[in-house]
Design a protein around this motif. Structure first.
Motif, PDB file in Angstrom:
ATOM      1  N   SER A  40     -95.854 -52.826  36.485  1.00 16.55           N
ATOM      2  CA  SER A  40     -97.219 -53.361  36.627  1.00 16.55           C
ATOM      3  C   SER A  40     -98.239 -52.453  35.954  1.00 16.55           C
ATOM      4  CB  SER A  40     -97.549 -53.655  38.092  1.00 16.55           C
ATOM      5  OG  SER A  40     -97.876 -52.479  38.741  1.00 16.55           O
ATOM      6  N   HIS A  56    -105.364 -55.755  25.213  1.00 13.61           N
ATOM      7  CA  HIS A  56    -105.498 -57.031  24.497  1.00 13.61           C
ATOM      8  C   HIS A  56    -106.898 -57.615  24.713  1.00 13.61           C
ATOM      9  CE1 HIS A  56    -104.765 -61.075  23.044  1.00 13.61           C
ATOM     10  NE2 HIS A  56    -105.216 -61.529  24.193  1.00 13.61           N
ATOM     11  N   HIS A  57    -107.309 -57.644  25.976  1.00 16.54           N
ATOM     12  CA  HIS A  57    -108.614 -58.211  26.313  1.00 16.54           C
ATOM     13  C   HIS A  57    -109.734 -57.468  25.576  1.00 16.54           C
ATOM     14  CE1 HIS A  57    -112.089 -59.490  28.611  1.00 16.54           C
ATOM     15  NE2 HIS A  57    -112.325 -58.223  28.913  1.00 16.54           N
ATOM     16  N   LYS A 103     -97.914 -53.241  32.205  1.00 15.84           N
ATOM     17  CA  LYS A 103     -98.355 -54.608  31.931  1.00 15.84           C
ATOM     18  C   LYS A 103     -99.881 -54.725  32.029  1.00 15.84           C
ATOM     19  CE  LYS A 103     -97.414 -59.327  33.410  1.00 15.84           C
ATOM     20  NZ  LYS A 103     -96.693 -60.136  34.376  1.00 15.84           N
ATOM     21  N   SER A 104    -100.453 -54.098  33.043  1.00 21.34           N
ATOM     22  CA  SER A 104    -101.911 -54.245  33.177  1.00 21.34           C
ATOM     23  C   SER A 104    -102.630 -53.449  32.084  1.00 21.34           C
ATOM     24  CB  SER A 104    -102.383 -53.931  34.595  1.00 21.34           C
ATOM     25  OG  SER A 104    -102.720 -52.598  34.719  1.00 21.34           O
ATOM     26  N   SER A 142    -102.442 -55.649  29.003  1.00 19.32           N
ATOM     27  CA  SER A 142    -103.317 -56.821  29.123  1.00 19.32           C
ATOM     28  C   SER A 142    -104.761 -56.417  28.912  1.00 19.32           C
ATOM     29  CB  SER A 142    -103.174 -57.466  30.505  1.00 19.32           C
ATOM     30  OG  SER A 142    -101.846 -57.848  30.690  1.00 19.32           O
ATOM     31  N   GLN A 143    -105.141 -55.261  29.477  1.00 21.11           N
ATOM     32  CA  GLN A 143    -106.520 -54.784  29.318  1.00 21.11           C
ATOM     33  C   GLN A 143    -106.797 -54.457  27.848  1.00 21.11           C
ATOM     34  OE1 GLN A 143    -107.634 -51.582  31.941  1.00 21.11           O
ATOM     35  NE2 GLN A 143    -109.657 -51.378  30.986  1.00 21.11           N
TER      36      GLN A 143
END
Ligand code: KIV
Length: 267
Positions: free
Chosen positions: A241, A251-252, A244-245, A248-249
């Motif tokens: 996690s 990418h954002h 993954k987070s 994701s951050q």
């Protein structure tokens, strides 16, 4: 007792009843982090095939792949006691072939010892390696290279006959000169019996509380795989996690033009 530096320290740890910590490792960055801890020793397991390369078992791992990973780990952890796993078929063909393969590992990687799976059938191999001054770690119980023979990753030594064979095999490996014995997926009581019978330390994985030490696969203990939750495993982190987070951050922030910020740019 300070960190283990040679094979004599393993027996010393056992005689002082000081548990031994071992972890697997396959890459440079992790090796560097391990070297900053007090973990006693590193095993570059052929579990590299599953944990790192994504194979469904350890059978495809080659000698060249092991040499590649052991050498990398040695570079990251120059002073940690390092055990190189012998891959499937690298110690089965003949003593001569085994000595050549292990000589290559020792020369090219800086490993301190090698590990092989199996009991009485490998006593001559262990004896030949020890005679050639290559320290050997044995491995009994669930021996993943025999997965096709065993039929599954299950607890071993539950029936009386197999239990007796494992006890005899452990004694034979010690007599052949192994300085350490890994016990994988073995009932706690049997592992305890083997541990108290031997003068060399036992290192358990899924072998209960009474071994002389414990080993876990690094990606398992760090919680990299959400779906891998066997009973014997304790996850000390949830890197799945965390990673993954972070991704994701990232990418954002890229798609929203938040990153790079002014502090990240060259003027
Ligand atoms: O290959 C490996 O990582 C191992 C440990 C699980 C003991 O053999």
């Amino acid at each position: 007792m300070p960190r283990i530096t040679n094979i004599n320290d393993f027996k010393k740890a056992k005689s002082e009843k000081r548990p031994i910590s071992m972890v697997t490792c396959y890459d440079y960055q992790m090796a560097r982090i391990i070297a900053e801890t007090e973990i006693d020793c590193i095993l570059v397991g052929d579990s590299v095939g599953m944990a790192f390369a994504g194979y469904s078992n350890t059978i495809p791992v080659t000698l060249e792949q092991m040499i590649y990973h052991v050498e990398i780990v040695r570079r990251g952890a120059p002073n940690v006691f390092l055990i190189a796993d012998l891959p499937f078929m690298s110690y089965h063909v003949s003593i001569e072939d085994t000595l050549r393969n292990c000589g290559n590992i020792m020369k090219k990687t800086g490993a301190n010892a090698v590990k092989l799976e199996g009991g009485r059938d490998f006593v001559p191999v262990v004896e030949a390696l020890v005679k050639a001054s290559i320290p050997v770690v044995g491995h009994l119980g669930l021996t993943p290279q025999s997965i096709h023979k065993l039929g599954g990753y299950t607890v071993q030594g539950r029936d009386e006959q197999k239990r007796k064979v494992m006890i005899e095999d452990a004694k034979m490996l010690e007599e052949a000169g192994a300085f350490l014995l890994v016990l994988e997926m073995v009932p706690e009581q049997l592992a305890a019996e083997i541990t108290s019978m031997l003068t060399i330390p036992t290192i358990g994985i899924g072998a209960g509380r009474y071994c002389d030490g414990q080993v876990l696969v690094i990606t398992d203990l760090l919680g990299m795989d959400e779906s891998f939750n066997p009973k014997f495993l304790k996850k000390y982190a949830n890197l799945h996690s965390v990673v993954k987070s972070a991704l994701s951050q990232y990418h954002h922030e890229v798609v929203s033009r938040i990153f790079p910020e002014e502090k990240n740019v060259f003027k």
